[in-house]
Design a protein around this motif. Structure first.
Motif: not given
Length: 443
Positions: A156-160, A162-171, A208-212, A214-217
């Motif tokens: 949830k914290a990653l989604s807030q 906008n870190i999309q790491l969970a959509n790139v790696i499975s776990d 692709t991982i680098a693009r995921s 990019h977020g607001n820190w």
């Protein structure tokens, strides 16, 4: 003069018994009315429980019945059991009072009356040493569930952010995910640098991982992320401590059979190394006397849950039907007027049954006799019913293995297909005879 009618009375089964109404602050105990002051109350302090046991022993009480009320019954049950009393832990549904007659005194007297006539059945509770393992396994399951919740809050914290790491790696709790998350907590913000931490087994490329990443820190999201990672690590340490305590408890149990080295690879666990998983497999095998993991879809964790919930001794259950009924996996027997009544069976919360249902749900893609049986059930019934029926099948196999000491023998998909072909042929023969025709086998 009118003739007196003979009154039929219940048979006295347990003349020397007591009924206890369990409470959080005091327990009410009732015995036969021939004793002086047959109803007494005792506080829940340890010295009061000892006085309760001494009073029952002085009255030469042999059988004690008590309701399973929360966890308040456990200290008294363990004390009375260690003192040699035959303790029946009964379901509260079996001791329901008449409407309008509810008090602690009446409850304990009603339990005593039902028990004296043999109208109550005690719940199954394994041996005391098995109960110790069971408590540890349940504690571990609680920690695993808490860790999964911490992982959800971390996501949830990653989604807030906008870190999309969970959509790139499975776990995200794997090697790559935790490397990147710990680097973020340590102050790294460059996506390209973070992408360099990926493991070689990750299928996604570094771009692709680098693009995921990019977020607001924002400060509040980083603070939540840091706390959830600390919580995750703390729970991981507690899970490992539970594993060590379970291994020590299993080592103290009597061994029924020396476990040989496994002939096949043991399924890995996310919280244990391969060596620890193999050692746990051997320990469960020695305690149970048979290899439960030989049954398809049953892993070491499932076998550990089953071993801790039921133990190796199933003499309490006369047949496999009784065992499956206790698990809550047997079909309901609600019959009236010679017809099966509609409706679901009463809900039974049984951890062993839940583990068997989880194993049954994994049989969909299993290339075994059980897997073929489960896929055949899925074609003719709902998924939940098919899972329950497959769990029932596995429970019958476990009962046969533990009571007869026979290892599981895999029949294979070919045996199921041959049996299914014979069943279809018999159905066609019955239908042909019903229509006045005969089937002729063509060479």
């Amino acid at each position: 003069m009118a003739r007196k009618r003979s009154q039929q009375r219940f048979e006295l089964v347990h003349p020397h018994c007591a009924g206890i109404d369990i409470g959080s602050r005091e327990h009410w105990v009732a015995v036969d009315r021939k004793h002086e002051k047959p109803v007494r109350s005792f506080h829940t302090f340890t010295d009061d429980l000892v006085n309760l046991a001494d009073w029952l022993a002085a009255l030469k009480i042999e059988v004690v019945a008590m309701e399973a009320t929360g966890v308040y019954w456990i200290p008294l049950f363990e004390l009375l059991d260690s003192r040699g009393f035959k303790v029946y832990l009964v379901n509260s549904r079996s001791t329901r009072q008449i409407s309008g007659r509810k008090s602690d005194v009446l409850d304990c007297q009603w339990i005593w009356q039902l028990m004296s006539h043999g109208l109550l059945r005690g719940a199954f509770r394994p041996a005391d040493a098995i109960c110790s393992v069971r408590a540890l396994v349940r504690q571990r399951a609680t920690k695993v569930r808490d860790q999964a919740q911490a992982l959800n809050r971390l996501q949830k914290a990653l989604s807030q952010m906008n870190i999309q790491l969970a959509n790139v790696i499975s776990d995200i709790s794997g090697v790559t995910g935790m490397r990147i998350l710990r680097a973020i907590i340590n102050g790294e913000r460059d996506p390209q640098t973070l992408a360099q931490l990926m493991d070689r087994r990750i299928k996604a490329d570094k771009e692709t991982i680098a693009r995921s990443l990019h977020g607001n820190w924002r400060l509040e999201h980083l603070h939540a992320l840091e706390q959830e990672i600390e919580c995750y690590d703390f729970l991981e340490q507690q899970i490992q401590a539970c594993d060590k305590a379970i291994s020590r408890a299993l080592a103290q149990l009597p061994e029924r059979e020396e476990a040989p080295q496994p002939s096949r690879k043991v399924l890995r666990s996310p919280h244990r190394s391969a060596a620890d998983q193999t050692e746990l497999h051997q320990a469960v095998w020695r305690v149970m006397g048979v290899d439960l993991t030989a049954i398809p879809t049953i892993g070491v964790d499932t076998a550990l849950v089953i071993a801790s919930e039921i133990g190796p001794d199933l003499s309490r259950f006369p047949t496999g039907q009784h065992f499956c009924s206790w698990l809550g996996l047997a079909p309901p027997t609600r019959i009236s007027g010679g017809r099966q009544l509609a409706g679901s069976s009463p809900k039974v919360l049984n951890r062993a049954a839940q583990a068997l249902k989880q194993a049954a749900s994994n049989a969909r893609n299993d290339k075994s006799f059980i897997g073929a049986s489960h896929r055949a059930r899925l074609t003719r019934m709902d998924t939940s019913c098919a899972i329950k029926a497959t769990a029932h099948q596995i429970a019958r196999l476990i009962y046969a293995m533990l009571t007869k000491g026979q290892p599981y023998v895999e029949q294979g998909i070919e045996a199921f297909e041959e049996r299914s072909k014979d069943r279809q042929l018999r159905a066609l023969l019955r239908k042909a005879r019903k229509l006045g025709m005969d089937l002729v086998k063509v060479a």
